[in-house]
Write an enzyme that holds these catalytic residues in place. Structure first.
Site, PDB file in Angstrom:
ATOM      1  N   ALA A  94       0.825  -1.209   0.000  1.00  0.00           N
ATOM      2  CA  ALA A  94       0.000   0.000   0.000  1.00  0.00           C
ATOM      3  C   ALA A  94       0.854   1.252   0.000  1.00  0.00           C
ATOM      4  O   ALA A  94       1.867   1.336   0.695  1.00  0.00           O
ATOM      5  CB  ALA A  94      -0.914   0.006   1.219  1.00  0.00           C
ATOM      6  N   SER A 127      -3.525   2.928   3.543  1.00  0.00           N
ATOM      7  CA  SER A 127      -3.798   1.643   4.181  1.00  0.00           C
ATOM      8  C   SER A 127      -4.827   1.774   5.297  1.00  0.00           C
ATOM      9  O   SER A 127      -4.712   2.641   6.163  1.00  0.00           O
ATOM     10  CB  SER A 127      -2.508   1.055   4.757  1.00  0.00           C
ATOM     11  OG  SER A 127      -2.810  -0.104   5.497  1.00  0.00           O
ATOM     12  N   HIS A 187      -4.951  -0.068   7.636  1.00  0.00           N
ATOM     13  CA  HIS A 187      -4.270  -0.403   8.885  1.00  0.00           C
ATOM     14  C   HIS A 187      -3.871   0.842   9.680  1.00  0.00           C
ATOM     15  O   HIS A 187      -3.730   0.785  10.895  1.00  0.00           O
ATOM     16  CB  HIS A 187      -3.050  -1.275   8.603  1.00  0.00           C
ATOM     17  CG  HIS A 187      -3.418  -2.670   8.215  1.00  0.00           C
ATOM     18  ND1 HIS A 187      -3.656  -3.663   9.127  1.00  0.00           N
ATOM     19  CD2 HIS A 187      -3.616  -3.238   7.000  1.00  0.00           C
ATOM     20  CE1 HIS A 187      -3.976  -4.796   8.501  1.00  0.00           C
ATOM     21  NE2 HIS A 187      -3.960  -4.556   7.204  1.00  0.00           N
ATOM     22  N   ASP A 202      -5.360  -8.152  10.270  1.00  0.00           N
ATOM     23  CA  ASP A 202      -5.172  -9.342   9.446  1.00  0.00           C
ATOM     24  C   ASP A 202      -5.158 -10.544  10.374  1.00  0.00           C
ATOM     25  O   ASP A 202      -4.314 -10.643  11.269  1.00  0.00           O
ATOM     26  CB  ASP A 202      -3.865  -9.259   8.671  1.00  0.00           C
ATOM     27  CG  ASP A 202      -3.836  -8.078   7.717  1.00  0.00           C
ATOM     28  OD1 ASP A 202      -4.911  -7.668   7.258  1.00  0.00           O
ATOM     29  OD2 ASP A 202      -2.738  -7.573   7.444  1.00  0.00           O
ATOM     30  N   GLU A 204      -9.207 -10.706   0.111  1.00  0.00           N
ATOM     31  CA  GLU A 204      -8.369 -10.830   1.306  1.00  0.00           C
ATOM     32  C   GLU A 204      -9.231 -11.366   2.445  1.00  0.00           C
ATOM     33  O   GLU A 204      -9.759 -10.585   3.255  1.00  0.00           O
ATOM     34  CB  GLU A 204      -7.751  -9.484   1.679  1.00  0.00           C
ATOM     35  CG  GLU A 204      -6.787  -8.951   0.619  1.00  0.00           C
ATOM     36  CD  GLU A 204      -6.028  -7.709   1.085  1.00  0.00           C
ATOM     37  OE1 GLU A 204      -6.326  -7.207   2.188  1.00  0.00           O
ATOM     38  OE2 GLU A 204      -5.146  -7.258   0.351  1.00  0.00           O
ATOM     39  N   HIS A 251      -8.450 -10.014   6.076  1.00  0.00           N
ATOM     40  CA  HIS A 251      -8.453  -8.600   6.467  1.00  0.00           C
ATOM     41  C   HIS A 251      -9.849  -8.181   6.922  1.00  0.00           C
ATOM     42  O   HIS A 251     -10.785  -8.130   6.137  1.00  0.00           O
ATOM     43  CB  HIS A 251      -7.997  -7.740   5.285  1.00  0.00           C
ATOM     44  CG  HIS A 251      -7.983  -6.263   5.573  1.00  0.00           C
ATOM     45  ND1 HIS A 251      -6.820  -5.529   5.709  1.00  0.00           N
ATOM     46  CD2 HIS A 251      -8.996  -5.381   5.739  1.00  0.00           C
ATOM     47  CE1 HIS A 251      -7.130  -4.255   5.945  1.00  0.00           C
ATOM     48  NE2 HIS A 251      -8.446  -4.143   5.962  1.00  0.00           N
TER      49      HIS A 251
HETATM   50 ZN   LIG Z   1      -4.879  -6.092   6.043  1.00  0.00          ZN
END
Ligand SMILES: [Zn+2]
Length: 259
Positions: A160, A165, A167, A174, A223, A226
């Protein structure tokens, strides 16, 4: 205390593929994303218009009204360099990586994650937290190291751009399991752990943020590991809609300002 989540203007076309999940200990693996040439860009606006974030930790209603909880973060909506959550806490669940930074989430998400992992365990589902919060600086270093090693074009396909992101919000995690050797792998979605997470995450306020076959909408490959915290009420609505978060917000008429 004010908790500003400031969206920085996204200048120009960020013609960069990115996944939210690459972390400091792994490479792309299968996490290669198609380039997305969809139109750019509604500039991210200031997405925290709430001056007070003095909510109670367990007040789901208020959480769902808190733009710092519900903010859409994606290619078109940058978190920006400035944003750093003020209420990060150390996780109290089984983790994978040594890096203390990534073993953090915002408190409300950390509490929800703990409750979810503990309930999963009652069904013999053992979940592990691999990568949660990542600062802008961490993401920047990570992205630059990939650029050095792989060139920007290649790096951009599995890492990213800093500021992009989820995050960085401290609301994304994750999740992995022993059955996939604690890695982030698409096959996680077919494990008993991955299926449980997909079916029950919303009960704790989490959604699978990048569902299968939705990369043209989310900008990310599938994903299954995630998850993004939205609060129980909103996560349940999104889950029951069967939509991505982008689609859900659009359907709701962009009721969340600035996203
Ligand atoms: Zn992630």
């Amino acid at each position: 205390m004010k908790n500003k989540l400031i969206g920085i203007l996204v200048v120009g076309t960020l013609a960069i593929g990115l996944t939210a999940c690459s972390d400091s200990s792994e490479k792309a693996g299968s996490s290669v994303e198609k380039q997305d040439d969809s139109e750019v860009n509604t500039p991210a606006e200031q997405i925290d218009k709430s001056a007070d974030s003095t909510k109670g930790d367990k007040d789901v209603e208020k959480e769902n009204q808190d733009p710092t909880i519900t903010a859409l973060v994606n290619k078109q909506n940058s978190v920006g360099e400035i944003y750093e959550p003020t209420d990060l806490v150390k996780l109290d669940v089984p983790t994978v990586l040594e890096n203390p930074e990534v073993n953090q989430l915002r408190k409300v998400a950390a509490d929800a994650l703990k409750a979810m992992f503990e309930d999963a365990k009652k069904s013999d589902i053992y979940l592990y937290a691999r990568s949660g919060y990542r600062s802008y600086q961490t993401q920047n270093q990570l992205f630059n190291s990939y650029v050095e090693n792989h060139g920007k074009e290649a790096a951009a396909r599995f890492s990213a751009e800093p500021g992009q992101s989820e995050h960085q919000t401290g609301l994304a995690m994750d999740v992995t399991s022993e059955s996939v050797n604690f890695q982030l792998d698409e096959s996680f979605g077919e494990t008993t752990e991955g299926v449980w997470l997909r079916e029950h995450g919303h009960e704790y306020g989490f959604i699978i943020r990048y569902p299968q076959d939705k990369e043209d909408i989310t900008g990310y490959i599938y994903e299954p590991w995630h998850i993004r915290y939205l609060g129980v009420e909103l996560a349940t609505k999104v889950y029951e809609s069967g939509l991505t978060y982008e689609e859900y917000l659009e359907q709701e008429g962009n009721e969340y300002e600035g996203v």
